[in-house]
Design an enzyme around this catalytic site. Sequence first.
Site, PDB file in Angstrom:
ATOM      1  CG  HIS A 441      -1.851  -1.104   1.339  1.00 45.74           C
ATOM      2  ND1 HIS A 441      -2.625  -1.351   2.461  1.00 45.74           N
ATOM      3  CD2 HIS A 441      -2.188  -2.068   0.447  1.00 45.74           C
ATOM      4  CE1 HIS A 441      -3.379  -2.414   2.244  1.00 45.74           C
ATOM      5  NE2 HIS A 441      -3.134  -2.876   1.041  1.00 45.74           N
TER       6      HIS A 441
HETATM    7  C1  LIG Z   1      -0.091  -7.670  -4.178  1.00 47.61           C
HETATM    8  C2  LIG Z   1      -0.980  -6.481  -3.872  1.00 47.61           C
HETATM    9  C3  LIG Z   1      -2.143  -6.668  -3.135  1.00 47.61           C
HETATM   10  C4  LIG Z   1      -2.961  -5.562  -2.848  1.00 47.61           C
HETATM   11  N1  LIG Z   1      -4.183  -5.785  -2.252  1.00 47.61           N
HETATM   12  C5  LIG Z   1      -5.065  -4.760  -2.164  1.00 47.61           C
HETATM   13  C6  LIG Z   1      -6.401  -4.982  -1.754  1.00 47.61           C
HETATM   14  O1  LIG Z   1      -6.819  -6.121  -1.520  1.00 47.61           O
HETATM   15  N2  LIG Z   1      -7.227  -3.904  -1.640  1.00 47.61           N
HETATM   16  C7  LIG Z   1      -6.794  -2.629  -1.914  1.00 47.61           C
HETATM   17  O2  LIG Z   1      -7.578  -1.688  -1.735  1.00 47.61           O
HETATM   18  N3  LIG Z   1      -5.548  -2.403  -2.353  1.00 47.61           N
HETATM   19  C8  LIG Z   1      -4.682  -3.435  -2.518  1.00 47.61           C
HETATM   20  N4  LIG Z   1      -3.448  -3.202  -3.044  1.00 47.61           N
HETATM   21  C9  LIG Z   1      -3.081  -1.825  -3.417  1.00 47.61           C
HETATM   22  C10 LIG Z   1      -3.851  -1.343  -4.667  1.00 47.61           C
HETATM   23  O3  LIG Z   1      -3.787  -2.314  -5.682  1.00 47.61           O
HETATM   24  C11 LIG Z   1      -3.243  -0.026  -5.109  1.00 47.61           C
HETATM   25  O4  LIG Z   1      -3.333   0.892  -4.039  1.00 47.61           O
HETATM   26  C12 LIG Z   1      -3.924   0.584  -6.320  1.00 47.61           C
HETATM   27  O5  LIG Z   1      -3.997  -0.303  -7.399  1.00 47.61           O
HETATM   28  C13 LIG Z   1      -3.151   1.837  -6.719  1.00 47.61           C
HETATM   29  O6  LIG Z   1      -3.731   2.412  -7.864  1.00 47.61           O
HETATM   30  P1  LIG Z   1      -2.841   3.327  -8.818  1.00 47.61           P
HETATM   31  O7  LIG Z   1      -3.703   3.726  -9.943  1.00 47.61           O
HETATM   32  O8  LIG Z   1      -2.180   4.359  -7.996  1.00 47.61           O
HETATM   33  O9  LIG Z   1      -1.654   2.364  -9.317  1.00 47.61           O
HETATM   34  P2  LIG Z   1      -1.708   0.995 -10.125  1.00 47.61           P
HETATM   35  O10 LIG Z   1      -3.018   0.307  -9.962  1.00 47.61           O
HETATM   36  O11 LIG Z   1      -0.498   0.239  -9.738  1.00 47.61           O
HETATM   37  O12 LIG Z   1      -1.596   1.442 -11.648  1.00 47.61           O
HETATM   38  C14 LIG Z   1      -0.467   2.120 -12.164  1.00 47.61           C
HETATM   39  C15 LIG Z   1      -0.325   1.727 -13.634  1.00 47.61           C
HETATM   40  O13 LIG Z   1       0.606   2.602 -14.266  1.00 47.61           O
HETATM   41  C16 LIG Z   1       1.457   1.843 -15.116  1.00 47.61           C
HETATM   42  N5  LIG Z   1       2.695   2.597 -15.299  1.00 47.61           N
HETATM   43  C17 LIG Z   1       3.668   2.858 -14.391  1.00 47.61           C
HETATM   44  N6  LIG Z   1       4.638   3.595 -14.937  1.00 47.61           N
HETATM   45  C18 LIG Z   1       4.283   3.816 -16.232  1.00 47.61           C
HETATM   46  C19 LIG Z   1       4.889   4.518 -17.309  1.00 47.61           C
HETATM   47  N7  LIG Z   1       6.061   5.154 -17.179  1.00 47.61           N
HETATM   48  N8  LIG Z   1       4.253   4.543 -18.507  1.00 47.61           N
HETATM   49  C20 LIG Z   1       3.048   3.918 -18.668  1.00 47.61           C
HETATM   50  N9  LIG Z   1       2.438   3.224 -17.666  1.00 47.61           N
HETATM   51  C21 LIG Z   1       3.044   3.191 -16.467  1.00 47.61           C
HETATM   52  C22 LIG Z   1       1.626   0.536 -14.358  1.00 47.61           C
HETATM   53  O14 LIG Z   1       2.095  -0.506 -15.195  1.00 47.61           O
HETATM   54  C23 LIG Z   1       0.225   0.310 -13.829  1.00 47.61           C
HETATM   55  O15 LIG Z   1      -0.572  -0.376 -14.744  1.00 47.61           O
HETATM   56  C24 LIG Z   1      -2.585  -4.268  -3.296  1.00 47.61           C
HETATM   57  C25 LIG Z   1      -1.413  -4.092  -4.034  1.00 47.61           C
HETATM   58  C26 LIG Z   1      -0.615  -5.183  -4.338  1.00 47.61           C
HETATM   59  C27 LIG Z   1       0.620  -4.975  -5.159  1.00 47.61           C
END
Ligand SMILES: Cc1cc2nc3c(=O)[nH]c(=O)nc-3n(C[C@H](O)[C@H](O)[C@H](O)COP(=O)(O)OP(=O)(O)OC[C@H]3O[C@@H](n4cnc5c(N)ncnc54)[C@H](O)[C@@H]3O)c2cc1C
Length: 508
Positions: A441
């Site tokens: 997280h």
């Molecule tokens: C193993 C695991 C279990 C988890 N379990 C939970 C849960 O049960 N419940 C919960 O609420 N949260 C959980 N989380 C946390 C939750 O998944 C994240 O907080 C959430 O997905 C974050 O959203 P985001 O959009 O910030 O990032 P992300 O969902 O990670 O999305 C970011 C995206 O940007 C892309 N990206 C990065 N850099 C670049 C670039 N330079 N160019 C193009 N694309 C790029 C990545 O590939 C990715 O697809 C968990 C996380 C993990 C890793």
Amino acid sequence: MSGRIAHLADVRGGYALEADAVVVGSGAGGAMAAANLARAGMDVVVVEAGPQVRPDDMTRDGPAFLSKYYWEGGLRMLLGSGAYPTMSGRCLGGSTVVNSAIFFRLPDWVRQAWIDEAGLSGLAGPELDAAYDRIFTRLKVAPTPMHVMGRKNLVTRDVLDRVGVPNKPLPRAVDGCIGSGDCLTGCRQGAKQSVDRSVLPEAVDHGARVMTCSQVERILFEDGRAVGVEGDVVDLDGWQKVGRFSVRAPRVFLAAGALHTPVLMQRSGVRLGGRVGGTFAAHISGLALGILPDDVRPWEGATQGWGGFSPEVQGLKFEALWGPTALIAAEWGGLGRDLSQMLQDVRRAAMVVMVYRAKTKGSVRATRSGMPDARLWIPPEEIHVVARQVHKLTAAFLDMGAEYVFTGVKGLPDRIRTIDEASGLLSNRLRGRHMTMTANHVFCSCPMDARADHGVVDPEGRVHGVPGLWISDASVFPSPSAVNPQATVMALSDLISRRAADLSLLDA
Ligand SMILES: Cc1cc2nc3c(=O)[nH]c(=O)nc-3n(C[C@H](O)[C@H](O)[C@H](O)COP(=O)(O)OP(=O)(O)OC[C@H]3O[C@@H](n4cnc5c(N)ncnc54)[C@H](O)[C@@H]3O)c2cc1C
Ligand code: SF4
């Protein structure tokens, strides 16, 4: 107009596109923004570094899956007080594809802190609740049903009963979960409502073009205004660059996650006096793994189906967890005889983990190769909070007849057989370097703050002083959420993108 998902074969030679809005990243925040902007009639391009993961690509072979669909092969570390693995998905749908789909709204006390400390008065009204309502309905959030619990989740229930923590089935965003326990390596069943399945299709239906294998390198500017992005087309594993691309658009939405978004900003020269990446935070964690007298078969049952909040420590939450056995083994450690013993014992194992909103300090800086170098500093007193809870879990497991308990705390026996052997958990000499923890997280690297000289984005998600640039991912949390963050990432992104697209904040 219907959009499409472009795969490596479509983008290999590179491309140059124009659009009304470009969204960087297709995870929790990016998918939500893309769907709203497209629904409002904008021509939207989503650029995602990773490939699409199809059910056939999903394998229980944890290391094989991680090496392809997690950033840095799943081996990324936060350094600082110790070395802590931090995982995030590198695929269409981002971390939502590989997470456990646990969904919680922001607790009222954290929401109030965000309002008071970051001046986010807009979060006091009904708009945030309306966003959660929409998301919970759309992603079919419901308590994990009893028939997919498997024994490991019920062991967590019994452990928490003994520790005096109120507990219940965890709410999850799934539809038709069969309790295969494979969430960390995707969901072959198609039950998990990861955003590639639940939200991005709506964006595509409204015309969005989703470009996979497209890793943004930097933001393009003209006269101080963001006007697009450019980067490399990369192969499926992300190692080889096979082309260049650019997308020009008057609206640039960064949603690359709390580690990559600040890196993109820094590499593009947006630092805001060190505030970009200067306030990174993560929930810290601890674990107790008990070896019970009879079979648990922890690979059966919903990955994380049971949990509860500590009545004693605000912001500390317990959860059942199991993952691919190869990964658990890596955390457990041991070679030769130790490893073979562990593999024999694993069928009797159950694990309870915790996530805790500790007061940490952190930072994210871009390395020369454009990857994040993230640091997390955990004060000793916060380590002691976690260790004392691990002690309680250990006592409960032993009380339930566990043959031994593994905590991963360095300096303690690997196999704790009596509570006296766990006394080191109560020591004030424990430090971050002694703990085994995973920090999945992650947030707060580009926080939202109403004051132009604080934080990185304003309450509408616009980067302070940089027209044309928004952030709509976990980076914008003003402080840790104290609960699993995905629902709040999506809710904030929903509000940010609705405002940018002039959509109602209250209606469906
Ligand atoms: C193993 C695991 C279990 C988890 N379990 C939970 C849960 O049960 N419940 C919960 O609420 N949260 C959980 N989380 C946390 C939750 O998944 C994240 O907080 C959430 O997905 C974050 O959203 P985001 O959009 O910030 O990032 P992300 O969902 O990670 O999305 C970011 C995206 O940007 C892309 N990206 C990065 N850099 C670049 C670039 N330079 N160019 C193009 N694309 C790029 C990545 O590939 C990715 O697809 C968990 C996380 C993990 C890793
Ligand atoms: S436990 Fe299995 S079926 Fe249920 S959501 Fe996770 S991967 Fe899918």
